[in-house]
Design an enzyme around this catalytic site. Structure first.
Site, PDB file in Angstrom:
ATOM      1  N   HIS A 135       0.835  -1.201   0.000  1.00  0.00           N
ATOM      2  CA  HIS A 135       0.000   0.000   0.000  1.00  0.00           C
ATOM      3  C   HIS A 135       0.870   1.252   0.000  1.00  0.00           C
ATOM      4  O   HIS A 135       2.041   1.224   0.377  1.00  0.00           O
ATOM      5  CB  HIS A 135      -0.926   0.020   1.218  1.00  0.00           C
ATOM      6  CG  HIS A 135      -0.205   0.174   2.531  1.00  0.00           C
ATOM      7  ND1 HIS A 135       0.541  -0.843   3.095  1.00  0.00           N
ATOM      8  CD2 HIS A 135      -0.109   1.230   3.384  1.00  0.00           C
ATOM      9  CE1 HIS A 135       1.059  -0.431   4.238  1.00  0.00           C
ATOM     10  NE2 HIS A 135       0.693   0.831   4.431  1.00  0.00           N
ATOM     11  N   ASP A 137       0.390   5.090   1.802  1.00  0.00           N
ATOM     12  CA  ASP A 137      -0.374   5.535   2.965  1.00  0.00           C
ATOM     13  C   ASP A 137      -1.529   6.455   2.588  1.00  0.00           C
ATOM     14  O   ASP A 137      -1.362   7.400   1.802  1.00  0.00           O
ATOM     15  CB  ASP A 137       0.543   6.261   3.957  1.00  0.00           C
ATOM     16  CG  ASP A 137       1.460   5.300   4.707  1.00  0.00           C
ATOM     17  OD1 ASP A 137       1.014   4.174   4.992  1.00  0.00           O
ATOM     18  OD2 ASP A 137       2.610   5.685   4.991  1.00  0.00           O
ATOM     19  N   HIS A 296       4.710   0.209   0.313  1.00  0.00           N
ATOM     20  CA  HIS A 296       5.474  -0.517   1.316  1.00  0.00           C
ATOM     21  C   HIS A 296       4.634  -1.621   1.934  1.00  0.00           C
ATOM     22  O   HIS A 296       3.406  -1.633   1.827  1.00  0.00           O
ATOM     23  CB  HIS A 296       6.037   0.424   2.385  1.00  0.00           C
ATOM     24  CG  HIS A 296       5.008   1.200   3.151  1.00  0.00           C
ATOM     25  ND1 HIS A 296       4.350   2.294   2.636  1.00  0.00           N
ATOM     26  CD2 HIS A 296       4.517   1.038   4.411  1.00  0.00           C
ATOM     27  CE1 HIS A 296       3.515   2.776   3.527  1.00  0.00           C
ATOM     28  NE2 HIS A 296       3.579   2.028   4.619  1.00  0.00           N
ATOM     29  N   ARG A 311       5.847   7.408  13.396  1.00  0.00           N
ATOM     30  CA  ARG A 311       5.818   7.890  12.016  1.00  0.00           C
ATOM     31  C   ARG A 311       5.365   9.332  11.937  1.00  0.00           C
ATOM     32  O   ARG A 311       4.306   9.696  12.463  1.00  0.00           O
ATOM     33  CB  ARG A 311       4.889   7.027  11.160  1.00  0.00           C
ATOM     34  CG  ARG A 311       4.993   7.342   9.666  1.00  0.00           C
ATOM     35  CD  ARG A 311       4.042   6.514   8.846  1.00  0.00           C
ATOM     36  NE  ARG A 311       2.709   7.095   8.817  1.00  0.00           N
ATOM     37  CZ  ARG A 311       1.600   6.433   8.474  1.00  0.00           C
ATOM     38  NH1 ARG A 311       1.684   5.158   8.156  1.00  0.00           N
ATOM     39  NH2 ARG A 311       0.443   7.034   8.462  1.00  0.00           N
TER      40      ARG A 311
END
Length: 320
Positions: A135, A137, A296, A311
């Site tokens: 995917h 993000d 990723h 993150r």
């Protein structure tokens, strides 16, 4: 006899120039770049991210490498959550995750914490998110994130790697017939069938209303590099918005299979090993990636071992 004028003393008129000051902890020598794979990724060393945030020239150098290699890795970055947030903020405005809580010390950092206390109920992120899917993000937003800066606070002794795939290369390597077929196509991206799948119907509908599906080009032109990117993913992309092929239709049932097969083929491109790089995390390792150029996959092979990741998300702009 002609008089000769004495030479003027111009030293007092010269404008004093201060030497450029670069903190020695930013770069001990110069940034060392080690290529990870021919397709994607580079590891940068001889640099402190906490101090690099104070030097625009260093940030510009990192940005150029980021755009070129698509994902960058930095080892041994013993920095605080706010230092991580400050570093990430040099590349774009930061945004909190629309569906998950932020760190108490740094309000723009998403806590991706797993298995910290098996006796406690799982957090929303643990229950609702599945990072072991290819995917990009939050592509269900009209303005998907521009990128991310992810730091490992605590990792398992083994397992828990992350992989990234070069979606610029994925587009470049497509057969010409497929490139012609997807030229001009758009696709819908939604969070309802992923984050909302485990919610009661009323909560799911409310979440979908707050986060409506977005439409993006199947082939995205990157806003900075001008490269063409295959911009569909198996996690959030649901269907083509404007697919049609009336010439070969006998009955209505002929229409959708071609679209489904084509979408499955496109989303599967991220899984091709030749387009990928894989990172084995260690404490204080940082990864920085371009969310428009890559997908990723977080490998979920660490069972009940604790894993703590923070993150920072770089805000993007609308793609259409």
């Amino acid at each position: 006899m002609t008089a000769t004028a004495a030479p003027q003393d111009t030293t007092s008129q010269a404008t004093p120039v201060s030497p450029a000051i670069i903190r020695p902890s930013v770069r001990q020598h110069s940034i060392k770049v080690e290529i990870c794979t021919p397709a994607i990724g580079a590891e940068l060393s001889n640099i402190s991210l906490a101090d690099a945030a104070l030097d625009p020239d260093v940030i510009a150098e990192i940005r150029a490498l980021w755009l070129k290699h698509k994902v960058l890795f930095f080892r041994d970055q013993n920095i605080t959550p706010m230092e991580q947030q400050n570093f990430a903020a040099q590349f774009a405005e930061l945004e909190a995750h629309p569906l998950a809580p932020s760190h108490p010390e740094a309000d723009k950092l998403l806590m991706l914490y797993r298995n910290l206390d098996p006796g406690k109920p799982k957090s929303f992120v643990e229950k609702a998110s599945r990072e072991n899917l290819w995917h990009a993000d939050v592509t269900f937003k009209k303005a998907p994130p521009r990128g991310a800066v992810l730091r490992c606070e605590l990792g398992p002794e083994s397992g828990g790697d992350t992989m990234w795939s070069n979606m610029v290369m994925a587009y470049e390597k497509l057969p010409d017939t497929i490139k012609r077929r997807i030229d001009g196509l758009y696709a819908k991206h939604s969070s309802e069938h992923t984050f909302g799948a485990q919610m009661p119907i009323e909560e799911r509908h409310a979440m979908a209303a707050r986060n409506p599906a977005a439409e993006h080009p199947v082939v995205l032109t990157h806003p900075e590099t001008g490269e063409k990117v295959l911009f569909v993913n198996s996690t959030f992309t649901t269907h083509f918005s404007n697919f049609f092929n009336f010439e070969d239709i006998r009955y209505g049932q002929d229409f959708m299979p071609e679209a489904h097969h084509l979408m499955n083929y496109l989303t599967s491109q991220a899984a091709i090993p030749e387009y990928q790089v894989r990172l084995k995390w260690k404490t204080n390792t940082v990864a920085m990636w371009d969310n428009l150029q890559v997908q990723h996959y977080a490998v979920a092979d660490y069972d009940s071992s604790p894993r703590k990741m923070l993150r920072a998300t770089l805000a993007g702009t609308p793609l259409v």
